[in-house]
Scaffold this motif. Structure first.
Motif, PDB file in Angstrom:
ATOM      1  N   THR A  83       0.953  -1.251   0.193  1.00  0.00           N
ATOM      2  CA  THR A  83      -0.207   0.010  -0.210  1.00  0.00           C
ATOM      3  C   THR A  83       0.733   1.439  -0.041  1.00  0.00           C
ATOM      4  N   SER A 129      -4.653   0.277  -7.425  1.00  0.00           N
ATOM      5  CA  SER A 129      -5.545   1.628  -8.409  1.00  0.00           C
ATOM      6  C   SER A 129      -6.629   0.246  -7.443  1.00  0.00           C
ATOM      7  N   THR A 130      -8.362   0.545  -7.136  1.00  0.00           N
ATOM      8  CA  THR A 130      -8.894   0.118  -7.196  1.00  0.00           C
ATOM      9  C   THR A 130      -9.824  -0.516  -7.788  1.00  0.00           C
ATOM     10  N   ASN A 135      -6.513  -2.427  -2.487  1.00  0.00           N
ATOM     11  CA  ASN A 135      -6.911  -1.587  -1.697  1.00  0.00           C
ATOM     12  C   ASN A 135      -6.432  -0.316  -1.350  1.00  0.00           C
ATOM     13  N   GLY A 136      -6.532   0.434  -3.041  1.00  0.00           N
ATOM     14  CA  GLY A 136      -5.615   1.224  -2.707  1.00  0.00           C
ATOM     15  C   GLY A 136      -4.167   2.321  -2.119  1.00  0.00           C
ATOM     16  N   LYS A 179      -9.322   6.631  -8.093  1.00  0.00           N
ATOM     17  CA  LYS A 179      -8.848   4.771  -7.755  1.00  0.00           C
ATOM     18  C   LYS A 179      -8.430   4.439  -6.340  1.00  0.00           C
ATOM     19  N   GLY A 180      -8.311   5.614  -5.499  1.00  0.00           N
ATOM     20  CA  GLY A 180      -7.859   5.309  -4.019  1.00  0.00           C
ATOM     21  C   GLY A 180      -6.261   5.343  -4.051  1.00  0.00           C
TER      22      GLY A 180
END
Ligand code: NAP
Length: 249
Positions: A83, A129-130, A135-136, A179-180
């Protein structure tokens, strides 16, 4: 609980090493990427482990596409979720005017300082990318005050590479904002690390520090703190920004 995985490129020494140590907590796996200095990377890992954290040293030349893909494939095998990514690996060559700059030198600076950031951002976005089911996350690109100041008579090739990094940060932040993924940059100024010896002047920071408004050079932790803040939830509404860490200039 699933662990967070943080990748820091060029984390064996300098700003990257300080960031790796600062990011390490018991819920995080820090990937300490390095180019050739295994001993330095192992020392960073040992320091993190002694403090109760988890870290893995991974050799990869991030200017080479295949090595970047292998690095991310390795991360995919780990127990945890990527992340956070810090694009930090960077080089410069001996101080010089443009008249003595070969195409070979210029291209090496650009692939090491720009292509590498693009490749790591590409692989990170694919995973975080969500829209792709990720999960962003957050990316921080380490640029330089040189992108604003140009580094005349020293290394304008390096300064231009950091200008490209700033544009990457802005463009990518807009591309992935929904896209998080947050993308920000830091622009350190004169920081005490080995990079100045690479440029042929180990004491460069002390020579130039009196010209700064704050009259002193910066320390790696002062940059690492800013990077870690930009990666954190405390910066949750911050994207496309550049934080200048340059003593006022
Ligand atoms: P440094 O002390 O010279 O460390 C450079 C790090 O990058 C090392 O860990 C090195 O690995 C790694 N590296 C270099 N090329 C690589 C590649 N192709 N693939 C993977 N790793 C690579 O540098 P620093 O001063 O901490 O600089 C870190 C970042 O901050 C750079 O982007 C630099 O441009 C930027 N910056 C620094 C200053 C400053 O005053 N220090 C100011 C502005 C911006 P090895 O140990 O294996 O060689």
């Amino acid at each position: 609980m699933t662990k967070t995985i943080c990748l820091i490129t060029g984390a064996s020494r300098g700003i990257g090493a300080a960031t790796a140590k600062r990011l390490a907590t018991k819920d995080v796996v820090v990937i300490v990427n390095y180019l050739s200095n295994k001993k330095a990377a192992d020392n960073v890992v040992a320091t993190i482990e002694e403090a109760g954290g988890e870290a893995i040293a991974v050799k990869a030349d991030v200017s080479i596409e295949r090595e970047v893909i292998n690095l991310f494939n390795f991360i995919d095998q780990l127990d945890g979720t990527l992340t956070k990514v810090v694009n930090n690996a960077g080089i410069l060559f001996k101080q010089s005017t443009i008249e003595a700059m070969s195409a070979e030198r210029i291209n090496k600076v650009l692939t090491s300082n720009v292509t590498s950031y693009f490749l790591c951002c590409r692989e990170a976005v694919k995973r975080m990318s969500t829209v792709n089911g990720g999960n962003g996350g957050a990316i921080v690109n380490v640029s330089s005050a040189a992108s604003r100041l140009g580094a005349p008579n020293e290394y304008i090739d390096y300064a231009a590479s950091k200008g490209a990094v700033d544009s990457l940060t802005v463009g990518l932040s807009l591309e992935v904002a929904d896209k998080g993924i947050r993308v920000n940059g830091v622009r350190p100024g004169l920081i005490y690390t080995d990079i100045h010896a690479q440029g042929g002047e180990p004491d460069r920071v002390d020579r130039l520090a009196p010209n700064l408004p704050m009259k002193r050079g910066g320390h790696v932790d002062e940059v690492a703190n800013a990077i870690c803040w930009l990666l954190s939830e405390e910066a949750s509404y911050c994207t496309g920004s550049h934080l200048d860490l340059a003593g006022g200039k």
